[in-house]
Design an enzyme around this catalytic site. Structure first.
Site, PDB file in Angstrom:
ATOM      1  N   ARG A 233      -3.004  -2.681  -4.031  1.00 46.04           N
ATOM      2  CA  ARG A 233      -4.067  -3.332  -3.275  1.00 46.04           C
ATOM      3  C   ARG A 233      -3.879  -4.841  -3.356  1.00 46.04           C
ATOM      4  O   ARG A 233      -3.589  -5.393  -4.413  1.00 46.04           O
ATOM      5  CB  ARG A 233      -5.454  -2.952  -3.814  1.00 46.04           C
ATOM      6  N   ASP A 257       3.477  -5.270  -0.202  1.00 39.24           N
ATOM      7  CA  ASP A 257       3.141  -4.364   0.895  1.00 39.24           C
ATOM      8  C   ASP A 257       1.661  -4.468   1.233  1.00 39.24           C
ATOM      9  O   ASP A 257       1.201  -3.854   2.181  1.00 39.24           O
ATOM     10  CB  ASP A 257       3.488  -2.919   0.525  1.00 39.24           C
ATOM     11  N   GLU A 262      -5.866  -8.776   4.254  1.00 41.96           N
ATOM     12  CA  GLU A 262      -5.128  -8.058   5.300  1.00 41.96           C
ATOM     13  C   GLU A 262      -6.022  -7.448   6.375  1.00 41.96           C
ATOM     14  O   GLU A 262      -5.566  -7.155   7.483  1.00 41.96           O
ATOM     15  CB  GLU A 262      -4.265  -6.957   4.690  1.00 41.96           C
ATOM     16  N   HIS A 294       1.434  -2.805   4.628  1.00 39.05           N
ATOM     17  CA  HIS A 294       0.727  -1.668   4.025  1.00 39.05           C
ATOM     18  C   HIS A 294       1.310  -0.333   4.506  1.00 39.05           C
ATOM     19  O   HIS A 294       0.589   0.554   4.976  1.00 39.05           O
ATOM     20  CB  HIS A 294      -0.763  -1.729   4.350  1.00 39.05           C
ATOM     21  N   ALA A 296       3.582   1.538   2.474  1.00 41.03           N
ATOM     22  CA  ALA A 296       4.193   2.287   1.370  1.00 41.03           C
ATOM     23  C   ALA A 296       3.862   3.776   1.435  1.00 41.03           C
ATOM     24  O   ALA A 296       4.702   4.625   1.136  1.00 41.03           O
ATOM     25  CB  ALA A 296       3.763   1.704   0.030  1.00 41.03           C
TER      26      ALA A 296
END
Length: 331
Positions: A233, A257, A262, A294, A296
């Site tokens: 996060r 990531d 975001e 984001h 992953a």
């Protein structure tokens, strides 16, 4: 009963529709739930959301007024949902408590190896037929130290890969994982882990007590040539402090990531717009930093499991059952 799903990616859409088809009709939307899009949910008792949807007090109030009684989130994280407000409004909330840990662990290693071996820069050069090796030197990770903050299922999977590389393993967590100890991992205080690790990877949830777990002090504790990876996060890292350290020329590489601001950016095409986030704009300019959006978790295996669990949560709600995935029970 039609289920309304917000924030469904193009690759995800057929998986969602295929899973729900035998049970209930589902309407998938590529827009994210927020104050502007919440009116779309009017008349839908059940909606499904993604982690970048906004389920704050205003949105939840609008959903409740429109008749929504279940929010089935398609993620493990739920820091985007005001659970207290949901409970007060009588909205049941469920999540996906687990899915393939390998998807995230393997991607974290992808980031680590990419920044270590300068893969993005090398690929860009060869596309321009520039085959020099200047500036592309990396390091063997065999024999070096991997520090894993958070040793749950994903942290354990990351540790197994690190063990395969022949790395020394250090871990930090509120609860120890016996499987990690069997790999030879030693649990140490966070400060010791940061000071001794060549590679630091974050695998803890975002909670009030973990926000900015990696703050200015923690960053200064790390080795100047360390690699930092965050696939958990964005709020775990104080990004402004990270930019300050990068400007000072620290760290071999940083792979992110996730990003703490975001929401409203990731999963969207902003290529034709002026992004007014100065911190992110500065972050992506560093040659030793790799930022992805984001992704992953984004494997067919993991998304199939996420969709399947989301369907189970919906069917449990309709049947009056309660599972361990429920965050706010049915009132």
């Amino acid at each position: 009963m039609e289920i309304l799903a917000f924030g469904v990616q193009a690759d995800e859409k057929p998986l969602v529709e295929r899973a729900f088809a035998p049970h209930h009709p589902v309407r998938t939307l590529d827009v994210f739930l927020n104050t502007d899009t919440a009116p779309i949910a009017a008349g839908h008792e059940i909606i499904s959301t993604s982690v970048n949807c906004d389920l704050g007090a205003d949105v939840l109030s609008g959903l409740a007024a429109g008749g929504t009684r279940l929010v089935a989130q398609r993620s493990t994280g739920f820091n985007n949902i005001d659970l207290d407000v949901a409970e007060r409004l009588g909205i049941t909330v469920a999540r996906v408590s687990s899915y393939s840990p390998y998807s995230v662990a393997e991607f974290a290693w992808t980031l680590a190896m990419a920044v270590n071996r300068r893969i993005v820069r090398a690929s860009t050069r060869t596309r321009d037929f520039d085959f020099r090796l200047d500036g592309l030197m990396g390091r063997d990770l065999h024999g070096r130290t991997a520090g894993i903050l958070g040793t749950g299922k994903i942290g354990e999977a990351f540790a197994r890969i690190a063990h395969g590389f022949g790395m020394r393993l250090l871990g930090w967590d509120a609860a120890e994982n016996p499987a990690c100890r069997e790999l030879g991992l030693t649990y140490v205080p966070k400060e010791e882990l940061l000071a001794e690790s060549d590679l630091v990877s974050l695998h803890v949830p975002l909670l009030p007590e973990t926000r900015h777990l990696i703050d200015a002090t923690a960053l200064k504790t790390m080795r100047d040539d360390a690699i930092l990876v965050n696939s958990s996060r964005g709020g775990l890292i104080d990004t402004a402090a990270l930019v300050d350290e990068l400007r000072a020329g620290r760290f071999t590489g940083v792979g992110l990531d996730v990003y703490e601001a975001e929401a409203g950016l990731f999963f969207l095409d902003k290529s034709l717009e002026a992004v007014d986030d100065d911190t992110l704009a500065r972050l992506v300019t560093f040659p030793n930093v790799l930022v992805t959006s984001h992704q992953a978790y984004y494997t067919a295996d993991a998304v199939t499991q996420i969709v399947s669990t989301t369907l189970d949560n919906v069917l449990d709600y309709i049947a009056g059952r309660r599972s361990g995935n429920v965050l706010v029970p049915r009132s």
